[in-house]
Design a protein around this motif. Sequence first.
Motif, mmCIF file in Angstrom:
data_model
loop_
_atom_site.group_PDB
_atom_site.id
_atom_site.type_symbol
_atom_site.label_atom_id
_atom_site.label_comp_id
_atom_site.label_asym_id
_atom_site.label_seq_id
_atom_site.Cartn_x
_atom_site.Cartn_y
_atom_site.Cartn_z
ATOM 1 N N LEU A 82 15.421 -14.843 -34.432
ATOM 2 C CA LEU A 82 16.475 -15.782 -34.073
ATOM 3 C C LEU A 82 15.886 -17.182 -34.137
ATOM 4 O O LEU A 82 14.804 -17.435 -33.614
ATOM 5 N N ALA A 83 16.630 -18.101 -34.766
ATOM 6 C CA ALA A 83 16.126 -19.462 -34.951
ATOM 7 C C ALA A 83 15.852 -20.145 -33.621
ATOM 8 O O ALA A 83 14.965 -20.994 -33.513
ATOM 9 N N TYR A 84 16.599 -19.794 -32.567
ATOM 10 C CA TYR A 84 16.506 -20.516 -31.300
ATOM 11 C C TYR A 84 15.728 -19.741 -30.237
ATOM 12 O O TYR A 84 15.678 -20.163 -29.081
ATOM 13 N N VAL A 85 15.150 -18.609 -30.585
ATOM 14 C CA VAL A 85 14.276 -17.879 -29.659
ATOM 15 C C VAL A 85 12.883 -17.837 -30.286
ATOM 16 O O VAL A 85 12.638 -17.060 -31.214
ATOM 17 N N PRO A 86 11.970 -18.696 -29.837
ATOM 18 C CA PRO A 86 10.637 -18.739 -30.458
ATOM 19 C C PRO A 86 9.948 -17.385 -30.374
ATOM 20 O O PRO A 86 9.909 -16.769 -29.315
ATOM 21 N N MET A 87 9.461 -16.916 -31.520
ATOM 22 C CA MET A 87 8.742 -15.641 -31.559
ATOM 23 C C MET A 87 7.494 -15.833 -32.400
ATOM 24 O O MET A 87 7.554 -16.449 -33.467
ATOM 25 N N ASP A 88 6.385 -15.308 -31.921
ATOM 26 C CA ASP A 88 5.158 -15.369 -32.709
ATOM 27 C C ASP A 88 5.315 -14.507 -33.941
ATOM 28 O O ASP A 88 5.956 -13.449 -33.909
ATOM 29 N N SER A 89 4.732 -14.962 -35.077
ATOM 30 C CA SER A 89 4.741 -14.109 -36.261
ATOM 31 C C SER A 89 3.868 -12.896 -35.983
ATOM 32 O O SER A 89 2.863 -12.986 -35.275
ATOM 33 N N GLU A 90 4.272 -11.753 -36.539
ATOM 34 C CA GLU A 90 3.569 -10.501 -36.267
ATOM 35 C C GLU A 90 3.130 -9.865 -37.570
ATOM 36 O O GLU A 90 3.858 -9.896 -38.565
ATOM 37 N N THR A 91 1.936 -9.295 -37.555
ATOM 38 C CA THR A 91 1.425 -8.646 -38.757
ATOM 39 C C THR A 91 2.340 -7.520 -39.201
ATOM 40 O O THR A 91 2.608 -7.345 -40.373
ATOM 41 N N ASN A 92 2.849 -6.755 -38.226
ATOM 42 C CA ASN A 92 3.762 -5.660 -38.539
ATOM 43 C C ASN A 92 4.939 -5.726 -37.566
ATOM 44 O O ASN A 92 4.926 -5.075 -36.524
ATOM 45 N N PRO A 93 5.964 -6.529 -37.909
ATOM 46 C CA PRO A 93 7.063 -6.748 -36.949
ATOM 47 C C PRO A 93 7.817 -5.484 -36.576
ATOM 48 O O PRO A 93 8.390 -5.409 -35.495
ATOM 49 N N PHE A 94 7.826 -4.456 -37.450
ATOM 50 C CA PHE A 94 8.530 -3.224 -37.111
ATOM 51 C C PHE A 94 7.827 -2.481 -35.962
ATOM 52 O O PHE A 94 8.423 -1.613 -35.328
ATOM 53 N N LEU A 95 6.575 -2.824 -35.713
ATOM 54 C CA LEU A 95 5.834 -2.209 -34.611
ATOM 55 C C LEU A 95 5.569 -3.223 -33.508
ATOM 56 O O LEU A 95 4.685 -3.023 -32.678
ATOM 57 N N GLY A 96 6.333 -4.298 -33.497
ATOM 58 C CA GLY A 96 6.081 -5.374 -32.544
ATOM 59 C C GLY A 96 7.164 -5.511 -31.499
ATOM 60 O O GLY A 96 7.748 -4.530 -31.033
ATOM 61 N N LEU A 97 7.434 -6.775 -31.129
ATOM 62 C CA LEU A 97 8.399 -7.072 -30.061
ATOM 63 C C LEU A 97 9.814 -7.010 -30.614
ATOM 64 O O LEU A 97 10.386 -8.016 -31.042
ATOM 65 N N ARG A 98 10.380 -5.813 -30.604
ATOM 66 C CA ARG A 98 11.747 -5.594 -31.071
ATOM 67 C C ARG A 98 12.576 -5.037 -29.926
ATOM 68 O O ARG A 98 12.071 -4.406 -29.009
ATOM 69 N N GLY A 99 13.904 -5.228 -30.044
ATOM 70 C CA GLY A 99 14.843 -4.565 -29.156
ATOM 71 C C GLY A 99 14.548 -4.781 -27.684
ATOM 72 O O GLY A 99 14.364 -5.905 -27.215
ATOM 73 N N ILE A 100 14.479 -3.684 -26.931
ATOM 74 C CA ILE A 100 14.319 -3.769 -25.479
ATOM 75 C C ILE A 100 12.995 -4.403 -25.104
ATOM 76 O O ILE A 100 12.866 -5.055 -24.048
ATOM 77 N N ARG A 101 11.979 -4.275 -25.963
ATOM 78 C CA ARG A 101 10.675 -4.880 -25.660
ATOM 79 C C ARG A 101 10.808 -6.398 -25.551
ATOM 80 O O ARG A 101 10.271 -7.021 -24.629
ATOM 81 N N LEU A 102 11.508 -6.995 -26.520
ATOM 82 C CA LEU A 102 11.703 -8.445 -26.500
ATOM 83 C C LEU A 102 12.529 -8.856 -25.286
ATOM 84 O O LEU A 102 12.220 -9.830 -24.594
ATOM 85 N N CYS A 103 13.608 -8.103 -25.016
ATOM 86 C CA CYS A 103 14.504 -8.468 -23.905
ATOM 87 C C CYS A 103 13.816 -8.357 -22.552
ATOM 88 O O CYS A 103 14.098 -9.141 -21.642
ATOM 89 N N LEU A 104 12.923 -7.389 -22.401
ATOM 90 C CA LEU A 104 12.203 -7.271 -21.127
ATOM 91 C C LEU A 104 11.137 -8.352 -20.990
ATOM 92 O O LEU A 104 10.756 -8.712 -19.867
ATOM 93 N N GLU A 105 10.646 -8.873 -22.117
ATOM 94 C CA GLU A 105 9.725 -10.013 -22.065
ATOM 95 C C GLU A 105 10.469 -11.288 -21.696
ATOM 96 O O GLU A 105 9.892 -12.230 -21.173
ATOM 97 N N ARG A 106 11.773 -11.332 -22.035
ATOM 98 C CA ARG A 106 12.618 -12.497 -21.719
ATOM 99 C C ARG A 106 13.809 -12.004 -20.904
ATOM 100 O O ARG A 106 14.937 -11.939 -21.404
ATOM 101 N N PRO A 107 13.555 -11.606 -19.637
ATOM 102 C CA PRO A 107 14.600 -10.923 -18.859
ATOM 103 C C PRO A 107 15.873 -11.736 -18.676
ATOM 104 O O PRO A 107 16.946 -11.159 -18.514
#
Length: 843
Positions: free
Chosen positions: A609-634
């Motif tokens: 998302l353009a307005y939610v800063p996210m670090d680039s990830e070597t393998n985004p499919f195994l990174g902060l996706r879905g519920i993982r991201l939302c729990l990091e940003r409750p």
Amino acid sequence: MTTTQPLELLAPLSGVLLALDQVPDPVFAGRLIGDGLCIDPTSQTLCAPLAGVISSIQDSGHAVSVTDDNGVQVLMHIGLDTVNLGGQGFTPLVQEGQRVEVGQPLIEFDADYVALHARSLLTLMLVVSGEPFTLLRPDGALVDVGQPLLRVSPGEAAETVDEEAGDALFSKPLTLPNANGLHARPAAVFAQAAKGFNASIYLHKQTQSANAKSLVAIMALQTVQGDTLQVSAAGDDADAAIKALVALLAEGCGETVAAPTAVVEPCAPLSSATLLRGVCASPGSAFGQVVQVAEPELNITEAGSGEALERAALERGLLAAAEALQALQTKAAGSAQAEIFRAHQELLEDPTLLEQAHAQLTNGKSAAFAWNRATVATATLFQGLGNALLAERAADLADVGQRVLKLILGIQDRAWDLPEQAILIAEQLTPSQTASLDTRKVLGFVTVGGGATSHVAILARALGLPAICGVPVHVLALANGKQVLLDADKGELHLDPDLAEIEQLQAARDQQVLRRQREVAQAALPATTRDGHHVEVTANVASLQEVEQSLTLGGEGVGLLRSEFLYLDRNRAPSPEEQAGTYSAIARVLGPERNLVVRTLDVGGDKPLAYVPMDSETNPFLGLRGIRLCLERPELLREQFRAILASAGFARLHIMLPMVSLLSELHLARAILEEEALALGLKELPKLGIMIEVPSAALMADVFAPHVDFFSIGTNDLTQYTLAMDRDHPRLASQADSFHPSVLRLIASTVKAAHAHGKWVGVCGALASEALAVPVLIGLGVDELSVSVPLIPTIKATVRELDLADCQSIARQVLGLEEAAQVREALRLYHAATVETSPVVEH
């Protein structure tokens, strides 16, 4: 190439300067790869000598090239024969396609290890794009990283590839013998040999192709020993070029290899080939004639006529483009198509793009030049990041860029003058071109670029046009008017079809049309098997419009509302009021008797998302996706829960959490949901479930089941995680098949665990939308099928043709098979037998 100011290249590391003549390697010393200089390093981090994009980086980490916006391409090669180290001693810090700033670290290396295990630590910096340069430091000078070393004159490289017209000749496939693939030295030998011919020559590796006269392009193929390669050539000396280059490849391009295989002769022209393969972008089939389509080159003047005039010209172009995109939205056949052009409108307002263009205007550039520079640079960056979603956004950006550019230049967008029964062949089609195709004349299309999930594919499916993408580049050499058979279901283009194939295909199409008419007419009938077993058929949706459409086609509710449609393709987050209003409107349309399953935000590294800063990830499919991201940003999750809960009472509300892999994630999310429901004064919580798309959740379904109200299986992700295959990978897409017995076994164990605890299970992934899969899913005990809206009548009709006991029998049978292809074949045979014995249900 545009003439620009001289460019200074900085020292990529510290050390002692040496002339290329002193390098103990004939390929480098002979400047076969390119001219430049050598450094005997005293530092251990290679840095960017110029700003640009990483155009290639070797898997072994010993070589990297950077290309700036004017096309200046610089290759850096650490050590001699370091490819033999297989990556030991090297740590790449960047990836192909990434934009880098001057001085940015690119590769770290262990100088002691490399010096001990390689022939030399001497490091080359070469201007491989061929521009002339001046040395700024004398031979033998001690330099520090970041000091100016070369002054390059961009725009003066003379050599261009001769693109002669004519049918391409293709060699027979041969196996690459080089132990380390075509790394810098053998690639340079091959490119140098190719330059000795006038023909246009390409080297092909599966669906990838490279200009054989470009060292960097060859290196970017990332070849390894054993790869199957082909050489193609078009022009007067094509035959001689192929013979010589195939022999050179077989002999190792100057490297010692195992005894070469026999030299293979060039095969007949492309027109004698019988089959080209790609990936299905839109199903269906068609028989018609080849029509090659391409956009003409636009003449762009760099210098402007005054900043005020050029700003006004850019504003007029942007305004006219916005109006045209609004018209396309209004005309769109469905919400998915409308969303595409809404996203294009958002790009017109993108602050970063506008900032880049305005900076060019301030520097005296024309509106056309400024806008083109901004869009092309960003699209190129997106394409090179190794991210399927961003690559698709690059195609959208290029489309928007061309639209505005033509409006600035006053060029009318004319419809292609197409013959009847056209099958379009193109390197790439844009969404705008696809949406404007005349389906009375165009029967389908084939592209070299694009993907099965691209916006062009979505539009093709909406138009009912069969299409395949990812086809080898030599499809562009097919002659106009050639009769071909497009079988998009199999991802095939038949170049020499026989009459029987054509008649068989036409008969199948006629049957499909009649069946579809009957399915739509009977869409309101329940999805109940012949022996009385009911299966709920609901819709996968991403808008209110799709919900309304699903109900007219017999949908029994919403099994997956993709909430991210509110968040994507915009520059700011939706307000809480907008979210709550949308969910409530959808719930009201469904009513209190139908399920509404809302999936919480499913974005992350692969869907940024353009307005939610996210670090680039070597393998985004195994990174902060879905519920993982939302729990990091409750707070993001809390806000969404509040908006979803506003629709409680209007429909049977269910909330579904994506990408759950740990029980603790479910507990944390439930606690937040309970807090928000309490704050709103709700006496009853909505049903809470999880998506089963991570193998750990499927394997632990018996542990999750007591804590959820339902499961919904996302077969797309479950398949790619189970098989360790990216579902968008052009060479693996056909193998990343949800019919694989391993995936079906995980579905079976999930259903068993859920039913043991009295919980229901749905399937919302693409497998549920495949009529062929319906018998096995019913046989495994799946309670709900949530499908693509247009396919609701088809899936319901398929259920009505089946018998539960037979479905259970075929499910047991296919679970014991070895591969997806065997499962598909067993289900095809079962389907054929079922259709023959099933009575036609009258409305």
